[in-house]
Design an enzyme around this catalytic site. Structure first.
Site, PDB file in Angstrom:
ATOM      1  N   HIS B   9       0.807  -1.218   0.000  1.00  0.00           N
ATOM      2  CA  HIS B   9       0.000   0.000   0.000  1.00  0.00           C
ATOM      3  C   HIS B   9       0.840   1.268   0.000  1.00  0.00           C
ATOM      4  O   HIS B   9       0.551   2.222  -0.700  1.00  0.00           O
ATOM      5  CB  HIS B   9      -0.957   0.007   1.201  1.00  0.00           C
ATOM      6  CG  HIS B   9      -1.898   1.166   1.178  1.00  0.00           C
ATOM      7  ND1 HIS B   9      -1.522   2.439   1.563  1.00  0.00           N
ATOM      8  CD2 HIS B   9      -3.176   1.266   0.790  1.00  0.00           C
ATOM      9  CE1 HIS B   9      -2.544   3.260   1.411  1.00  0.00           C
ATOM     10  NE2 HIS B   9      -3.568   2.568   0.945  1.00  0.00           N
ATOM     11  N   LEU B  72      -4.219  -8.119   2.126  1.00  0.00           N
ATOM     12  CA  LEU B  72      -4.884  -9.233   2.791  1.00  0.00           C
ATOM     13  C   LEU B  72      -6.332  -9.433   2.392  1.00  0.00           C
ATOM     14  O   LEU B  72      -6.861 -10.531   2.518  1.00  0.00           O
ATOM     15  CB  LEU B  72      -4.804  -9.045   4.312  1.00  0.00           C
ATOM     16  CG  LEU B  72      -3.396  -9.228   4.863  1.00  0.00           C
ATOM     17  CD1 LEU B  72      -3.331  -8.798   6.313  1.00  0.00           C
ATOM     18  CD2 LEU B  72      -2.959 -10.672   4.707  1.00  0.00           C
ATOM     19  N   ALA B  73      -6.997  -8.385   1.956  1.00  0.00           N
ATOM     20  CA  ALA B  73      -8.423  -8.529   1.677  1.00  0.00           C
ATOM     21  C   ALA B  73      -8.743  -7.905   0.325  1.00  0.00           C
ATOM     22  O   ALA B  73      -8.032  -7.028  -0.167  1.00  0.00           O
ATOM     23  CB  ALA B  73      -9.248  -7.869   2.779  1.00  0.00           C
ATOM     24  N   GLY B  75     -10.339  -5.611  -0.923  1.00  0.00           N
ATOM     25  CA  GLY B  75     -10.957  -4.291  -0.847  1.00  0.00           C
ATOM     26  C   GLY B  75     -10.790  -3.564  -2.176  1.00  0.00           C
ATOM     27  O   GLY B  75     -10.354  -4.142  -3.170  1.00  0.00           O
ATOM     28  N   HIS B  77      -8.621  -1.457  -3.104  1.00  0.00           N
ATOM     29  CA  HIS B  77      -7.242  -1.395  -3.606  1.00  0.00           C
ATOM     30  C   HIS B  77      -6.930  -2.587  -4.508  1.00  0.00           C
ATOM     31  O   HIS B  77      -6.357  -2.428  -5.577  1.00  0.00           O
ATOM     32  CB  HIS B  77      -6.246  -1.371  -2.446  1.00  0.00           C
ATOM     33  CG  HIS B  77      -6.324  -0.113  -1.634  1.00  0.00           C
ATOM     34  ND1 HIS B  77      -6.556   1.118  -2.187  1.00  0.00           N
ATOM     35  CD2 HIS B  77      -6.198   0.107  -0.305  1.00  0.00           C
ATOM     36  CE1 HIS B  77      -6.568   2.038  -1.249  1.00  0.00           C
ATOM     37  NE2 HIS B  77      -6.353   1.451  -0.090  1.00  0.00           N
TER      38      HIS B  77
END
Lengths: 125, 125
Positions: B9, B72-73, B75, B77
């Site tokens: 990120h 990790l998820a 989302g 992004h």
């Protein structure tokens, strides 16, 4: 009773939060005698938030709760926001032993895990 | 040459970005013949950004680049932002084969990894 609270960021995409719940369920299935209860909570954008997650576990009889930050890097969320939210929960649960574990990004096997993911796709079959 | 671009990120905390660089270095050391080049890039807040990261690898001779989302998820992004940034890089590198790999959160060993982290602290020694 010993409990584990998996803390994720939380997302506006409900699918992303559902993934965390599924992961938590898989952890619960593998936990054996180490953790009697395994639940998840979110830093923001999804329920339960961290104080509510701690309260839920305490309400089910947890005397010790370990908080596992499902985060990869020591950004502001890990360094400040999660400790601050955990403190809010602690204030209401004086008789429960609550501690924050190292975040996922510290795990020494992460480079291997990442490589195995890259290899499985790069060299199918 | 085959290259791996680890995409994180990015954070305003430089320490957090340094962690990603160290992780990338460890992946490079373990990569063996699977990837000749391993570098990292950031979605935002830190350099290099994704298009610059792709360009850097291409400039060093990469003919195939695999982009590994260190997320990790699923989302926004992972679902939108990374593909959009990768497309910007692709537009300038028509002769390089660029593909986005599954993000870290999909790895089937994550529940075990998380439990091992929790256990190591919960039961020291």
């Amino acid at each position: 009773m010993k409990a584990l609270l998996v803390v994720a960021h939380g997302s506006r995409r409900s699918q992303s939060n559902t993934e965390i719940q599924a992961l938590t369920q898989r952890i619960a299935e593998e936990a054996g005698e180490d953790f009697d209860l395994v639940e998840c909570a979110f830093l923001e954008l999804a329920d339960p938030l961290i104080p509510a997650g701690l309260k839920s576990l305490a309400g089910k009889g947890a005397k010790s709760i370990r908080v596992l930050p499902y985060f990869l890097a020591a950004g502001t969320h890990v360094a400040s926001d999660i400790p601050s939210e955990v403190d809010k929960g602690k204030a209401e649960l004086a008789d429960v032993d609550i501690e924050i574990l190292p975040y996922l990004g510290t795990h020494p096997e992460l480079p291997s895990i990442l490589l195995s993911l890259a290899r499985s796709v790069n060299n199918p079959g």
